[in-house]
Each structure stands twice: as structure tokens, then as C-alpha cells.
Enzyme design. Structure first.
Site, PDB file in Angstrom:
ATOM      1  N   GLU A 287       0.849  -1.207   0.000  1.00 49.31           N
ATOM      2  CA  GLU A 287       0.000   0.000   0.000  1.00 49.31           C
ATOM      3  C   GLU A 287       0.875   1.244   0.000  1.00 49.31           C
ATOM      4  O   GLU A 287       0.563   2.233  -0.673  1.00 49.31           O
ATOM      5  CB  GLU A 287      -0.950   0.007   1.209  1.00 49.31           C
ATOM      6  CG  GLU A 287      -1.992  -1.098   1.168  1.00 49.31           C
ATOM      7  CD  GLU A 287      -2.832  -1.083  -0.095  1.00 49.31           C
ATOM      8  OE1 GLU A 287      -3.268   0.001  -0.528  1.00 49.31           O
ATOM      9  OE2 GLU A 287      -3.047  -2.165  -0.676  1.00 49.31           O
ATOM     10  N   TRP A 290       1.508   1.869  -3.447  1.00 49.52           N
ATOM     11  CA  TRP A 290       0.529   2.662  -4.223  1.00 49.52           C
ATOM     12  C   TRP A 290       0.820   4.156  -4.072  1.00 49.52           C
ATOM     13  O   TRP A 290       0.641   4.945  -4.995  1.00 49.52           O
ATOM     14  CB  TRP A 290      -0.903   2.351  -3.774  1.00 49.52           C
ATOM     15  CG  TRP A 290      -1.457   1.143  -4.451  1.00 49.52           C
ATOM     16  CD1 TRP A 290      -1.570  -0.106  -3.937  1.00 49.52           C
ATOM     17  CD2 TRP A 290      -1.971   1.071  -5.808  1.00 49.52           C
ATOM     18  NE1 TRP A 290      -2.128  -0.954  -4.873  1.00 49.52           N
ATOM     19  CE2 TRP A 290      -2.379  -0.260  -6.019  1.00 49.52           C
ATOM     20  CE3 TRP A 290      -2.123   1.997  -6.837  1.00 49.52           C
ATOM     21  CZ2 TRP A 290      -2.929  -0.690  -7.232  1.00 49.52           C
ATOM     22  CZ3 TRP A 290      -2.672   1.579  -8.048  1.00 49.52           C
ATOM     23  CH2 TRP A 290      -3.058   0.243  -8.236  1.00 49.52           C
ATOM     24  N   TRP A 318     -20.236  13.514 -19.368  1.00 52.60           N
ATOM     25  CA  TRP A 318     -20.569  13.771 -17.962  1.00 52.60           C
ATOM     26  C   TRP A 318     -21.914  14.482 -17.896  1.00 52.60           C
ATOM     27  O   TRP A 318     -22.354  15.107 -18.864  1.00 52.60           O
ATOM     28  CB  TRP A 318     -19.480  14.619 -17.290  1.00 52.60           C
ATOM     29  CG  TRP A 318     -18.118  13.986 -17.317  1.00 52.60           C
ATOM     30  CD1 TRP A 318     -17.062  14.354 -18.096  1.00 52.60           C
ATOM     31  CD2 TRP A 318     -17.677  12.845 -16.569  1.00 52.60           C
ATOM     32  NE1 TRP A 318     -15.982  13.522 -17.866  1.00 52.60           N
ATOM     33  CE2 TRP A 318     -16.336  12.587 -16.936  1.00 52.60           C
ATOM     34  CE3 TRP A 318     -18.272  12.008 -15.621  1.00 52.60           C
ATOM     35  CZ2 TRP A 318     -15.583  11.548 -16.396  1.00 52.60           C
ATOM     36  CZ3 TRP A 318     -17.524  10.972 -15.081  1.00 52.60           C
ATOM     37  CH2 TRP A 318     -16.201  10.746 -15.468  1.00 52.60           C
ATOM     38  N   ASN A 353     -10.440   3.728   3.257  1.00 52.08           N
ATOM     39  CA  ASN A 353     -10.136   3.524   1.831  1.00 52.08           C
ATOM     40  C   ASN A 353     -11.234   2.771   1.087  1.00 52.08           C
ATOM     41  O   ASN A 353     -11.597   3.130  -0.027  1.00 52.08           O
ATOM     42  CB  ASN A 353      -8.807   2.787   1.684  1.00 52.08           C
ATOM     43  CG  ASN A 353      -8.456   2.546   0.236  1.00 52.08           C
ATOM     44  OD1 ASN A 353      -8.338   3.495  -0.539  1.00 52.08           O
ATOM     45  ND2 ASN A 353      -8.338   1.287  -0.157  1.00 52.08           N
ATOM     46  N   TRP A 371     -14.979  13.254 -12.358  1.00 55.01           N
ATOM     47  CA  TRP A 371     -14.113  12.897 -11.230  1.00 55.01           C
ATOM     48  C   TRP A 371     -13.421  14.113 -10.633  1.00 55.01           C
ATOM     49  O   TRP A 371     -13.062  14.120  -9.462  1.00 55.01           O
ATOM     50  CB  TRP A 371     -13.094  11.816 -11.621  1.00 55.01           C
ATOM     51  CG  TRP A 371     -12.171  12.145 -12.773  1.00 55.01           C
ATOM     52  CD1 TRP A 371     -12.338  11.783 -14.074  1.00 55.01           C
ATOM     53  CD2 TRP A 371     -10.940  12.894 -12.726  1.00 55.01           C
ATOM     54  NE1 TRP A 371     -11.301  12.263 -14.848  1.00 55.01           N
ATOM     55  CE2 TRP A 371     -10.421  12.937 -14.044  1.00 55.01           C
ATOM     56  CE3 TRP A 371     -10.231  13.515 -11.708  1.00 55.01           C
ATOM     57  CZ2 TRP A 371      -9.232  13.596 -14.362  1.00 55.01           C
ATOM     58  CZ3 TRP A 371      -9.041  14.173 -12.022  1.00 55.01           C
ATOM     59  CH2 TRP A 371      -8.562  14.206 -13.332  1.00 55.01           C
ATOM     60  N   TRP A 394      -8.642   9.106  -7.805  1.00 55.94           N
ATOM     61  CA  TRP A 394      -9.892   9.463  -8.490  1.00 55.94           C
ATOM     62  C   TRP A 394      -9.892   8.940  -9.924  1.00 55.94           C
ATOM     63  O   TRP A 394     -10.883   8.393 -10.407  1.00 55.94           O
ATOM     64  CB  TRP A 394     -10.130  10.983  -8.449  1.00 55.94           C
ATOM     65  CG  TRP A 394     -10.856  11.352  -7.189  1.00 55.94           C
ATOM     66  CD1 TRP A 394     -10.304  11.835  -6.049  1.00 55.94           C
ATOM     67  CD2 TRP A 394     -12.259  11.195  -6.926  1.00 55.94           C
ATOM     68  NE1 TRP A 394     -11.280  11.991  -5.087  1.00 55.94           N
ATOM     69  CE2 TRP A 394     -12.481  11.618  -5.594  1.00 55.94           C
ATOM     70  CE3 TRP A 394     -13.344  10.748  -7.676  1.00 55.94           C
ATOM     71  CZ2 TRP A 394     -13.758  11.595  -5.005  1.00 55.94           C
ATOM     72  CZ3 TRP A 394     -14.611  10.732  -7.085  1.00 55.94           C
ATOM     73  CH2 TRP A 394     -14.806  11.145  -5.777  1.00 55.94           C
TER      74      TRP A 394
HETATM   75  P1  FAD Z   1      -3.139   2.241   5.287  1.00 52.18           P
HETATM   76  O1  FAD Z   1      -3.970   1.130   4.772  1.00 52.18           O
HETATM   77  O2  FAD Z   1      -2.660   2.128   6.676  1.00 52.18           O
HETATM   78  O3  FAD Z   1      -1.932   2.405   4.262  1.00 52.18           O
HETATM   79  C1  FAD Z   1      -0.668   2.965   4.631  1.00 52.18           C
HETATM   80  C2  FAD Z   1      -0.323   4.132   3.750  1.00 52.18           C
HETATM   81  O4  FAD Z   1      -0.215   3.718   2.388  1.00 52.18           O
HETATM   82  C3  FAD Z   1      -1.367   5.239   3.748  1.00 52.18           C
HETATM   83  O5  FAD Z   1      -1.214   6.088   4.866  1.00 52.18           O
HETATM   84  C4  FAD Z   1      -1.094   5.930   2.420  1.00 52.18           C
HETATM   85  O6  FAD Z   1      -0.026   6.833   2.522  1.00 52.18           O
HETATM   86  C5  FAD Z   1      -0.675   4.766   1.536  1.00 52.18           C
HETATM   87  N1  FAD Z   1      -1.821   4.290   0.766  1.00 52.18           N
HETATM   88  C6  FAD Z   1      -2.720   3.345   1.131  1.00 52.18           C
HETATM   89  N2  FAD Z   1      -3.603   3.140   0.126  1.00 52.18           N
HETATM   90  C7  FAD Z   1      -3.262   3.978  -0.872  1.00 52.18           C
HETATM   91  C8  FAD Z   1      -3.790   4.229  -2.169  1.00 52.18           C
HETATM   92  N3  FAD Z   1      -4.835   3.565  -2.654  1.00 52.18           N
HETATM   93  N4  FAD Z   1      -3.200   5.170  -2.928  1.00 52.18           N
HETATM   94  C9  FAD Z   1      -2.115   5.848  -2.473  1.00 52.18           C
HETATM   95  N5  FAD Z   1      -1.561   5.642  -1.254  1.00 52.18           N
HETATM   96  C10 FAD Z   1      -2.135   4.721  -0.471  1.00 52.18           C
HETATM   97  N6  FAD Z   1      -4.652   8.968   0.083  1.00 52.18           N
HETATM   98  C11 FAD Z   1      -4.001  10.076   0.499  1.00 52.18           C
HETATM   99  O7  FAD Z   1      -3.011   9.970   1.228  1.00 52.18           O
HETATM  100  N7  FAD Z   1      -4.407  11.316   0.104  1.00 52.18           N
HETATM  101  C12 FAD Z   1      -5.490  11.506  -0.707  1.00 52.18           C
HETATM  102  O8  FAD Z   1      -5.799  12.656  -1.055  1.00 52.18           O
HETATM  103  C13 FAD Z   1      -6.217  10.354  -1.123  1.00 52.18           C
HETATM  104  N8  FAD Z   1      -7.324  10.478  -1.900  1.00 52.18           N
HETATM  105  C14 FAD Z   1      -8.007   9.346  -2.288  1.00 52.18           C
HETATM  106  C15 FAD Z   1      -9.133   9.472  -3.114  1.00 52.18           C
HETATM  107  C16 FAD Z   1      -9.844   8.355  -3.516  1.00 52.18           C
HETATM  108  C17 FAD Z   1     -11.046   8.508  -4.410  1.00 52.18           C
HETATM  109  C18 FAD Z   1      -9.429   7.071  -3.087  1.00 52.18           C
HETATM  110  C19 FAD Z   1     -10.186   5.846  -3.510  1.00 52.18           C
HETATM  111  C20 FAD Z   1      -8.309   6.922  -2.300  1.00 52.18           C
HETATM  112  C21 FAD Z   1      -7.574   8.046  -1.889  1.00 52.18           C
HETATM  113  N9  FAD Z   1      -6.418   7.930  -1.095  1.00 52.18           N
HETATM  114  C22 FAD Z   1      -5.747   9.064  -0.704  1.00 52.18           C
HETATM  115  C23 FAD Z   1      -5.811   6.609  -0.824  1.00 52.18           C
HETATM  116  C24 FAD Z   1      -6.245   5.910   0.465  1.00 52.18           C
HETATM  117  O9  FAD Z   1      -7.644   5.894   0.598  1.00 52.18           O
HETATM  118  C25 FAD Z   1      -5.645   6.519   1.728  1.00 52.18           C
HETATM  119  O10 FAD Z   1      -4.247   6.700   1.585  1.00 52.18           O
HETATM  120  C26 FAD Z   1      -5.875   5.597   2.931  1.00 52.18           C
HETATM  121  O11 FAD Z   1      -7.252   5.412   3.141  1.00 52.18           O
HETATM  122  C27 FAD Z   1      -5.237   6.191   4.157  1.00 52.18           C
HETATM  123  O12 FAD Z   1      -5.552   5.435   5.293  1.00 52.18           O
HETATM  124  P2  FAD Z   1      -4.422   4.703   6.101  1.00 52.18           P
HETATM  125  O13 FAD Z   1      -3.303   5.635   6.379  1.00 52.18           O
HETATM  126  O14 FAD Z   1      -5.072   4.066   7.280  1.00 52.18           O
HETATM  127  O15 FAD Z   1      -3.957   3.596   5.074  1.00 52.18           O
END
Ligand code: FAD
Length: 507
Positions: A287, A290, A318, A353, A371, A394
Site C-alpha cells: 500500500e 501505491w 458527464w 479507503n 471525477w 480518483w
Molecule cells: P493504510 O492502509 O494504513 O496504508 C498505509 C499508507 O499507504 C497510507 O497512509 C497511504 O499513505 C498509503 N496508501 C494506502 N492506500 C493507498 C492508495 N490507494 N493510494 C495511495 N496511497 C495509499 N490517500 C491520500 O493519502 N491522500 C489523498 O488525497 C487520497 N485520496 C483518495 C481518493 C480516492 C477517491 C481514493 C479511492 C483513495 C484516496 N487515497 C488518498 C488513498 C487511500 O484511501 C488513503 O491513503 C488511505 O485510506 C489512508 O488510510 P491509512 O493511512 O489508514 O492507510
């Protein structure tokens, strides 16, 4: 923070320009500034002139994060932050001259406007005879260091992450400098004068209850995650009713903790834990992958926040509808899992997420809103709003992005709710109107018999909205709109001439 510091700036100083790296440990720019033994100025500039100026929730976070960093600097080294507001291109060279800096250090940012600004600043400093040092604090692997066999950049996550892993573990994190001498005599704004906190109305109560911005808050969350959630992450990360993820995203965005620190802590937890932890740790690191991939994409395709990565989506029909957008923003769609997510976001500045994917799919597919509307709302309301992660995510949900979910994969909000929130605990927390609904109907209250609704105190259309669109009809319309793209140039950007950039470094 004091309004201005003692008079008497030193000659021969180093300037540390803090940006998205608000921490002392594993901060290579701070380590470099401190390494020569010169007095150091710790500077933060609030520059709202760049595109994508911080939204409301991020400004709230920034206020507290800067206060925390200032306190840490004071505690550790006996001097605090110097704050200035304005254009960094103007302020930084002037301040460097004022404090007699021989070197300025910062950690690299990867947003296109920041890269352009930093390149210009580097050139201006060099003209003044001041050394400019940029470093990596934000990423495990910088975008230009991960390349395909053909020397290009990656558009597919799995291949990207394999290539990252082939580079080996990232560098171990650096300790915080033991001592740093601060400089005196440079005027500073007060944090309060920046008015980053909402006052009238003060909508930040839920944020205050949910977060402790700063490195200490980040360390606490990381410790809790390693102790209670890492071993189980692969399955539990999808359940929004529990704390099954690290919640580190805002701390990572502001750089209060760095990915190398998180990486090392997870590795140590694997070494000292049971063999079962390894699988969960690998999922967690992927993650972080990502996050790396999103930055890789933004770096190589700087138009990502405003332009479809797949050019064929430019023709998508759209269906702009301000009223529909507002119902989504306010959590009044009539689909409980969507409304719960949007209300969690409004209240806490964060959303799980799994639910982010559901609400984003609903906006883009059920409501056929662009989006970019969702991206802008998230930008303003998320405490972890991050240009790379937000834009890439997005576009991923919309189907217009790199390695995106196919457009025809339309999340069914009822099934998503039943699968990932089977007892409805998440919905009950954020949509209290449905608190007394039995689990069987909580994700589709309109299907409940009148007696069940009556007993739960739910009057559809009065206490809780009826669904704003019919799922099957909305799905069919979305698929029709999507099929109108066929016959257009459906080639993803990697095949589109002119878009891929030459590999280069950020400044
Ligand atoms: P954990 O599951 O604990 O993951 C650890 C770290 O990995 C996160 O803190 C984050 O830095 C990174 N990470 C995890 N999933 C993703 C992912 N899909 N994409 C990129 N990095 C990821 N994340 C943001 O940090 N900023 C945003 O503006 C953002 N906008 C989003 C918009 C949409 C529509 C979606 C679907 C996802 C978005 N995310 C964003 C990704 C993700 O949802 C969050 O990073 C995550 O929910 C953060 O929670 P966590 O720290 O508990 O994640």
C-alpha cells in the site's frame, strides 16, 4: 511562537526550508543543514500562490503540525521555526541573504508547480553564490530511479512495484541531528496571524477529536498499528467499522513521519513477530507502494490532477448536476454506505479507503459527475489531501487513469455495505437516523417492510432520504455513457505520442 527573534543575525549560516517534511528524524535536509556546524535557520513559508493551495482541513492540520514542530525544535535544540507568508521565489533568496546563508537545504516535492518553483529558486541561489541542496525525505524510491527495461516510466502498478522491490530495501532512516545551533535576529510571523484555523464557524471539533498532528501523533499511531492491527491487515484493512489500517496518511502527507521510518518499523515487527505477520506486512508495504506509484505517475504525467490519463475519456458525456453533487457532498444520497462515508469525511477529515472507493464510484458512475468534482471536494475536506494520491485514486476509480479499475466495474453500494460492514456498525455510527435498523436492511432500508421501518423509527423521505437514483437504472445509464466512448481512440496514455516525459530529477 514569538513575533520576532533577537537582533543580530550571524554571518555564515545554513537555512533549512521545511515543506512537506515536518519532522526532525529521517530528515536529510535538516541533517545536511546541521552537518557543517553552522547556525541554522528553520524556515517554513506559507505560499498560497501555487495552484492547489491547501484546502480547509489541510490548513487546520498545518497549523497544529507547525506548532508541534516548533515545540520539538525548541525542546531538542533550543530554537524554533521562522514563519513567513508569500511567494517562496521572492522570500527565500532574500531571507538567505539576510541571514548570511552559505547553503540552503530542502527535501524534494513532486507536484509540478513545486518542481518549477524549486528549479527557479535553485538557479537564483546559485547566482547569489549560495549552495542549494535538495534531498529525498518523502519517497522510498524517487520517480526517475524506477524505470522499465526500455528506460521509460511505469503505467502499471504491479510491474512498478516489482521493479521497486528489485531495487532492494530502501535506505535506513537517519536519526535526528544531536545538536543544532539556531540563529537569532530574523523576524517571524506568528502562526495565529496566518488564521489557518476555522473560527466562524469553528467546524474543526471532529478533527480535534480524531487526530494529534505532529510526529508524536504519528509515532503513537504507528505503534498502535504494529501492536494491534498489522497482524490481520490483509483482511481487516477493508472493514471500515474497525481500526484495521494505520491511519498514517495525513502524517505521511505532511512528512511528520517518513516512509523509510514506517518501512523499517514494519520490518522490525516482522523480525520479532510470528511468521504469519510477514504476509500482512507485505500487503501493508504494497500500500505504501501505491503511494509511490501515485507520485511516479504525477511526476511523469504532471497533468494528472486535471487531465484524463486516458485521452479517450475526454469524450465522456458527464452529466453536470450541482444539486446531485451537493447531496453527495452532504451524505444525503439515500445509500447508507455512501452517506456514512461522506459524513465520516466531513466530521473527521478522513474516510476509510474501502468507502472512498465506494463513494467515488457512486459519484462518477451512478451520478456521472466528473471525477474532478470529487477530487476538488476531497481536496478541501481531507486532512490527508495529497495531489498525487488524490488525483491518481480518483482517476483509478473513474476508469480514466493508469492501470485503472475498468469503467464497467460499478460498485454496488448495497453489496459493498453487506460485505464489508455486515452488521452495519459503520453505517450506524455515521448515519444515526438508521441506528435501530436491523442489519438485514441497514444497507437497503427501502427494501424493509413498513413494520420494520416503523419499529426502527425510520420514515423514508422524511428522517432519511429515499435513494436519489435507482441503482439498476443508474448503472445502465453509466454503461451506455461508457459505450459511447467506443470507437474513439481508446489507447491509454502510454501509447499516446507526446505525453510521456523525459526522465529528469526534481529540484
Ligand atoms: P493504510 O492502509 O494504513 O496504508 C498505509 C499508507 O499507504 C497510507 O497512509 C497511504 O499513505 C498509503 N496508501 C494506502 N492506500 C493507498 C492508495 N490507494 N493510494 C495511495 N496511497 C495509499 N490517500 C491520500 O493519502 N491522500 C489523498 O488525497 C487520497 N485520496 C483518495 C481518493 C480516492 C477517491 C481514493 C479511492 C483513495 C484516496 N487515497 C488518498 C488513498 C487511500 O484511501 C488513503 O491513503 C488511505 O485510506 C489512508 O488510510 P491509512 O493511512 O489508514 O492507510
Amino acid at each position: 511562537m514569538k513575533q520576532s527573534k533577537q537582533a543580530g543575525a550571524s554571518i555564515g549560516t545554513a537555512l533549512m526550508w521545511f515543506r512537506q517534511d515536518l519532522r526532525l528524524a529521517d530528515n536529510p535536509a535538516l541533517a545536511a543543514a546541521a552537518s557543517g556546524g553552522l547556525p541554522v535557520m528553520a524556515l517554513y513559508i506559507l505560499d498560497d500562490s501555487l495552484p492547489w493551495a491547501m484546502g480547509g482541513a489541510s490548513r487546520w492540520w498545518l497549523h497544529h503540525s507547525l506548532a508541534a514542530l516548533d515545540a520539538e525544535l525548541q525542546r531538542q535544540y533550543g530554537f524554533g521555526l521562522t514563519l513567513r507568508r508569500g511567494k517562496a521565489e521572492t522570500l527565500l533568496p532574500a531571507l538567505a541573504a539576510e541571514c548570511g546563508a552559505v547553503a540552503v537545504h530542502w527535501n524534494r516535492c513532486y507536484e509540478p508547480a513545486a518542481i518549477a518553483r524549486d528549479t527557479a529558486i535553485k538557479a537564483a541561489l546559485k547566482q547569489q553564490g549560495i549552495a542549494a541542496g535538495s534531498h529525498n525525505a518523502a519517497l522510498l524510491y524517487e520517480p526517475w530511479t524506477v524505470q522499465t527495461q526500455g528506460g521509460s516510466w511505469f503505467k502499471v502498478y504491479s510491474a512498478f512495484w516489482r521493479a521497486c522491490r528489485a531495487l532492494g530495501d530502501p535506505q535506513p532512516p537517519l536519526p535526528a541531528p544531536k545538536t543544532i545551533k539556531g540563529i537569532t535576529g530574523i523576524a517571524s510571523d506568528t502562526l495565529e496571524s496566518w488564521a489557518l484555523l476555522p473560527r466562524k464557524p469553528d467546524w474543526a471539533g471532529g478533527l480535534r477529536d480524531s487526530w494529534v498532528p505532529g510526529s508524536l501523533g504519528a509515532e503513537t499511531l504507528l505503534g498502535n498499528f504494529l501492536d494491534h492491527a498489522l497482524n490481520g491487515y490483509a483482511e481487516q484493512r477493508d472493514l471500515p467499522a474497525i481500526t484495521g489500517t494505520s491511519r498514517l496518511s495525513p502524517h505521511l502527507h505532511f512528512g511528520e513521519i517518513g516512509p523509510r521510518q514506517v518501512w523499517q518499523a514494519v520490518r522490525l515487527a516482522v523480525d520479532s513477530g510470528s511468521s504469519a505477520v510477514a504476509k500482512h506486512a507485505e500487503k501493508y508495504l504494497s500500500e505504501l507502494g501505491w503511494r509511490e506509484f501515485s507520485h511516479h505517475l504525477l511526476y511523469h504525467f504532471p497533468e494528472l490532477p486535471q487531465q484524463n490519463f486516458r485521452a479517450d475519456f475526454d469524450a465522456f458525456p458527464w452529466n453536470r448536476d450541482e444539486a446531485a453533487l451537493q447531496r453527495w457532498q452532504r451524505g444525503q444520497t439515500g445509500y447508507p454506505i455512501v452517506d456514512a462515508g461522506m459524513r465520516e469525511l466531513w466530521h473527521t477529515g478522513w474516510m476509510h479507503n474501502r468507502v472512498r472507493m465506494v463513494v467515488a464510484s457512486f459519484l462518477v458512475k451512478h451520478l456521472r459527475q466528473h471525477w474532478r468534482e470529487g477530487e476538488a471536494w476531497f481536496w478541501d475536506t481531507l486532512v490527508d489531501a495529497d495531489l498525487a494520491n488524490n488525483a491518481a485514486s480518483w482517476q483509478w476509480v473513474a476508469g480514466s487513469g493508469a492501470d485503472a479499475a475498468p469503467y464497467f466495474r460499478i460498485f454496488n453500494p448495497m453489496l459493498q455495505g453487506e460485505h464489508f460492514d455486515p452488521e452495519g456498525a459503520y453505517v450506524r455510527r455515521w448515519v444515526p437516523e438508521l441506528k435501530a435498523m436491523p442489519a438485514r436492511f441497514i444497507h437497503k432500508p427501502w427494501a424493509a417492510p413498513a413494520s420494520v421501518l416503523h419499529e426502527a423509527g425510520v420514515k423514508l423521505g422524511t428522517t432519511y432520504p429515499l435513494p436519489m437514483v435507482d441503482h439498476d437504472a443508474a448503472r445502465a445509464l453509466a454503461l451506455t455513457a461508457f459505450s459511447s466512448l467506443r470507437g474513439q481512440d481508446a489507447a491509454p496514455a502510454e501509447a499516446t505520442a507526446g505525453r510521456p516525459r523525459k526522465l529528469r530529477r526534481a529540484s
